[in-house]
Design a protein around this motif. Structure first.
Motif, mmCIF file in Angstrom:
data_model
loop_
_atom_site.group_PDB
_atom_site.id
_atom_site.type_symbol
_atom_site.label_atom_id
_atom_site.label_comp_id
_atom_site.label_asym_id
_atom_site.label_seq_id
_atom_site.Cartn_x
_atom_site.Cartn_y
_atom_site.Cartn_z
ATOM 1 N N VAL A 117 0.862 -1.422 0.044
ATOM 2 C CA VAL A 117 -0.141 -0.059 -0.144
ATOM 3 C C VAL A 117 0.752 1.470 -0.180
ATOM 4 N N SER A 118 1.925 1.154 0.967
ATOM 5 C CA SER A 118 2.822 2.422 0.619
ATOM 6 C C SER A 118 3.528 2.819 -0.526
ATOM 7 N N ALA A 119 4.021 1.481 -1.229
ATOM 8 C CA ALA A 119 4.388 1.671 -2.580
ATOM 9 C C ALA A 119 3.502 2.214 -3.506
ATOM 10 N N SER B 36 3.626 4.156 -15.459
ATOM 11 C CA SER B 36 3.224 4.276 -14.077
ATOM 12 C C SER B 36 1.906 4.542 -13.929
ATOM 13 N N ILE B 37 1.187 5.130 -14.855
ATOM 14 C CA ILE B 37 -0.295 5.299 -15.040
ATOM 15 C C ILE B 37 -0.847 3.932 -15.075
ATOM 16 N N LEU B 38 -0.569 3.024 -16.060
ATOM 17 C CA LEU B 38 -1.156 2.058 -16.060
ATOM 18 C C LEU B 38 -1.145 0.732 -15.156
ATOM 19 N N GLU B 39 0.214 0.925 -14.491
ATOM 20 C CA GLU B 39 0.126 -0.001 -13.307
ATOM 21 C C GLU B 39 -0.627 0.742 -12.299
ATOM 22 N N SER B 40 -0.636 2.102 -11.859
ATOM 23 C CA SER B 40 -1.211 2.369 -10.616
ATOM 24 C C SER B 40 -3.029 2.013 -10.909
ATOM 25 N N ILE B 41 -3.485 2.368 -12.090
ATOM 26 C CA ILE B 41 -4.739 2.141 -12.343
ATOM 27 C C ILE B 41 -5.108 0.704 -12.362
ATOM 28 N N ALA B 42 -4.163 -0.273 -12.798
ATOM 29 C CA ALA B 42 -4.512 -1.709 -12.702
ATOM 30 C C ALA B 42 -4.539 -2.164 -11.050
ATOM 31 N N GLN B 43 -3.571 -1.709 -10.367
ATOM 32 C CA GLN B 43 -3.776 -2.208 -8.893
ATOM 33 C C GLN B 43 -4.759 -1.592 -8.197
ATOM 34 N N ILE B 44 -5.266 -0.196 -8.572
ATOM 35 C CA ILE B 44 -6.626 0.082 -7.811
ATOM 36 C C ILE B 44 -7.852 -0.825 -8.370
ATOM 37 N N TYR B 45 -7.896 -1.143 -9.847
ATOM 38 C CA TYR B 45 -8.861 -1.574 -10.330
ATOM 39 C C TYR B 45 -9.064 -3.076 -9.701
ATOM 40 N N VAL B 46 -7.994 -3.787 -9.475
ATOM 41 C CA VAL B 46 -7.944 -5.039 -8.725
ATOM 42 C C VAL B 46 -8.529 -4.597 -7.363
ATOM 43 N N LEU C 31 -15.064 0.036 -0.236
ATOM 44 C CA LEU C 31 -15.299 -0.021 -1.834
ATOM 45 C C LEU C 31 -15.407 1.381 -2.386
ATOM 46 N N ALA C 32 -16.232 2.412 -1.569
ATOM 47 C CA ALA C 32 -16.496 3.681 -2.104
ATOM 48 C C ALA C 32 -15.093 4.347 -2.091
ATOM 49 N N ASP C 33 -14.364 4.075 -1.213
ATOM 50 C CA ASP C 33 -12.750 4.684 -1.286
ATOM 51 C C ASP C 33 -11.916 4.272 -2.300
ATOM 52 N N TYR C 34 -12.094 3.013 -2.656
ATOM 53 C CA TYR C 34 -11.202 2.769 -3.862
ATOM 54 C C TYR C 34 -11.644 3.196 -5.148
ATOM 55 N N LYS C 35 -12.929 3.154 -5.243
ATOM 56 C CA LYS C 35 -13.569 4.170 -6.337
ATOM 57 C C LYS C 35 -13.178 5.414 -6.508
ATOM 58 N N TYR D 26 -6.993 -12.388 -5.330
ATOM 59 C CA TYR D 26 -6.810 -11.219 -6.249
ATOM 60 C C TYR D 26 -5.324 -10.727 -6.290
ATOM 61 N N MET D 27 -4.409 -11.263 -5.120
ATOM 62 C CA MET D 27 -3.168 -10.859 -5.105
ATOM 63 C C MET D 27 -2.502 -11.809 -6.196
ATOM 64 N N ALA D 28 -2.847 -12.918 -6.567
ATOM 65 C CA ALA D 28 -2.414 -13.791 -7.601
ATOM 66 C C ALA D 28 -2.711 -13.046 -8.745
ATOM 67 N N VAL D 29 -4.072 -12.740 -9.214
ATOM 68 C CA VAL D 29 -4.357 -11.872 -10.488
ATOM 69 C C VAL D 29 -3.363 -10.587 -10.596
ATOM 70 N N MET D 30 -3.142 -9.633 -9.681
ATOM 71 C CA MET D 30 -2.565 -8.570 -9.695
ATOM 72 C C MET D 30 -1.123 -8.696 -10.007
ATOM 73 N N ASN D 31 -0.440 -9.629 -9.479
ATOM 74 C CA ASN D 31 0.964 -9.797 -9.647
ATOM 75 C C ASN D 31 1.157 -10.615 -10.993
ATOM 76 N N ILE D 32 0.193 -11.407 -11.258
ATOM 77 C CA ILE D 32 0.542 -12.099 -12.658
ATOM 78 C C ILE D 32 0.383 -11.174 -13.767
ATOM 79 N N GLN D 33 -0.570 -10.065 -13.868
ATOM 80 C CA GLN D 33 -0.852 -9.255 -14.801
ATOM 81 C C GLN D 33 0.244 -8.185 -14.721
ATOM 82 N N LEU D 34 0.870 -8.003 -13.552
ATOM 83 C CA LEU D 34 2.206 -6.863 -13.523
ATOM 84 C C LEU D 34 3.496 -7.635 -14.032
#
Length: 461
Positions: free
Chosen positions: A9-11, A156-166, A227-231, A441-449
């Motif tokens: 989360v810090s990263a 950087s944009i793509l990576e940040s958006i993908a993380q928030i989306y997951v 969920l509202a905060d992530y959105k 979702y940890m697996a999904v996120m890291n696989i996509q990255l």
């Protein structure tokens, strides 16, 4: 409920702060957004790449680099300038003498004179130790480096958006789980009331069921707030402000997407070396620094320049007309200037040494970027591998916890189990469900990255 640990989360927060700046509300950029639009991950990425302020600034830097290149190329051609000088001279007490009746008489007259000169001059540097040519080459690299900075910002944009989306996908399923848990608690309270009226359970047991229902209701509210905060974070990353409500497409994640075989770390790293813009940027920085050394060494060489000019002048107080003076004052000139450096107060030596240090620094930065890239890929791979194993274990645990909870629930209805045993099994079942979602979702996120760092597009499906 968090899918990432504190370090992750810090990263993510650091990336978001460094890439996305807070900007004033731009209503014009949002006027064309349909209120009923369902946003996919691809839609989010496309919109961010168009509207992100940092990315727009990076594109302006590309334009600025192109102008620098044009200027350095133009410096290799002659420069032409026109100059004129207009001078007015006043001598109020200029003395003149005349002789009257054998006597010399001094006279004082006001005297103002005017003089003008006009010239057209050209200057052309013929040789400066190849400084101009190397500057052109360096500015070409500067243009490419500016383009790579755009690519780095995009990544950087793509990576940040993908993380928030997951995160949103995870939080959405967590809300569903919390809602089902609350419905189960309400059903248990209803059944508990019947057992209380029948004398099968005590008032204290029924109070525990009501307390559990209240706790589950609070958990649902908390999950909805998360969920509202992530959105909201996604809207901020896309720089969408105001009251616009984003409706997100939430795809179903299959086991095949979670348990896809992971490529070898070495092959992923080799692929990343060929596509990651920061690595190409590091190589070009070395090449640019080496050109900087050649440019600084040009100070040791003689310089040769060619100059040429034409001009004329005129003055007042002459018997000739303006045209005649301009004609008679016309001149042409041409010359060569050779400058040989002898002692420059250590300026050249210092410049060369600084350029050499810059080259060494660029090489070290490239090595550091390569190591950071490998650490990043290794971390993604390790997290993905661990998450896949945890997902398999969590699914087994979830099945066991569900069966156990269903049995205890049936026994509770029959009066064979008490409230504590029922709530214990229920909480175990809920915890197993959340652990399974987290691993999924940890697996999904890291696989996509991992796919993204190896040159593939980010896609959740």
């Amino acid at each position: 409920m968090k899918i990432f640990n504190d370090k992750s989360v810090s990263a993510l927060t650091a990336v978001a702060i460094s890439v996305f700046a807070v900007i004033p509300y731009n209503a014009g950029a949002q006027e064309d957004l349909p209120p009923d639009k369902v946003w996919t991950l691809e839609d989010c990425i496309e919109y961010a790449l168009q509207e992100n302020i940092s990315l727009k600034k990076s594109r302006l830097e590309v334009e600025s680099a192109e102008l620098d290149l044009k200027q350095s190329k133009a410096a290799m051609y002659p420069g032409v300038s026109f100059s004129t000088s207009q001078n007015l001279t006043n001598k109020p007490y200029q003395e003149t003498s005349s002789t009257i009746a054998g006597s010399e008489i001094l006279q004082t007259n006001d005297k103002t004179s005017y003089m003008g000169s006009y010239g057209l001059n050209a200057q052309w540097s013929l040789f400066e130790g190849l400084r101009l040519r190397n500057t052109v080459k360096q500015d070409k690299l500067g243009g490419r480096l500016a383009e790579l900075n755009v690519d780095i910002s995009q990544n950087s944009i793509l990576e940040s958006i993908a993380q928030i989306y997951v995160q949103i996908l995870y939080a959405s399923e967590a809300v569903d789980v919390a809602r089902l848990t609350l419905e189960t608690s309400e059903a248990e309270c209803t059944r508990g009331k019947e057992l209380l009226d029948a004398g099968s359970i005590s008032q204290a047991d029924y109070a525990q069921l009501e307390a559990q229902r209240s706790s589950d209701r609070y958990q649902l509210v908390s999950s909805e707030a998360t969920l509202a905060d992530y959105k909201l974070q996604l809207k901020q990353l896309l720089e969408i402000q105001g009251d616009y409500e984003m409706n997100l497409f939430l795809p179903e994640i299959s086991d095949e997407s979670v348990l896809v075989p992971l490529p070898d770390k070495s092959s992923l790293y080799e692929a990343a070396l060929g596509v990651r813009p920061e690595i190409e940027s590091g190589n070009l920085n070395i090449e640019s620094s080496e050109l900087g050394e050649k440019i600084s060494k040009a100070g040791y060489y003689p310089s040769l320049s060619l100059s040429a000019g034409i001009g004329t002048n005129h003055t007042s107080g002459s018997d000739m007309s303006f045209i005649e003076q301009v004609k008679r004052g016309w001149f042409n000139s041409v010359g060569l200037t050779l400058s040989i450096p002898i002692f420059s107060n250590l300026q050249n030596k210092t410049a060369v040494r600084k350029a050499e240090i810059q080259t060494q620094t660029a090489r070290l930065e490239l090595i550091e970027s390569q190591k950071d890239l490998y650490k990043t890929i290794e971390g993604f791979w390790q997290d993905a591998n661990s998450a896949q194993k945890q997902y398999l274990a969590a699914k087994e645990q979830l099945n066991s916890a569900r069966v156990s909870y269903e049995l205890v629930s049936e026994q509770f209805d029959l009066g064979m189990k008490n409230t504590v045993e029922l709530l214990t099994e229920k909480n175990n079942y809920l915890m197993a469900n959340m652990q399974m979602l987290q691993a999924k979702y940890m697996a999904v996120m890291n696989i996509q990255l991992l796919n993204f760092y190896s040159g593939k597009e980010i896609t959740i499906l």
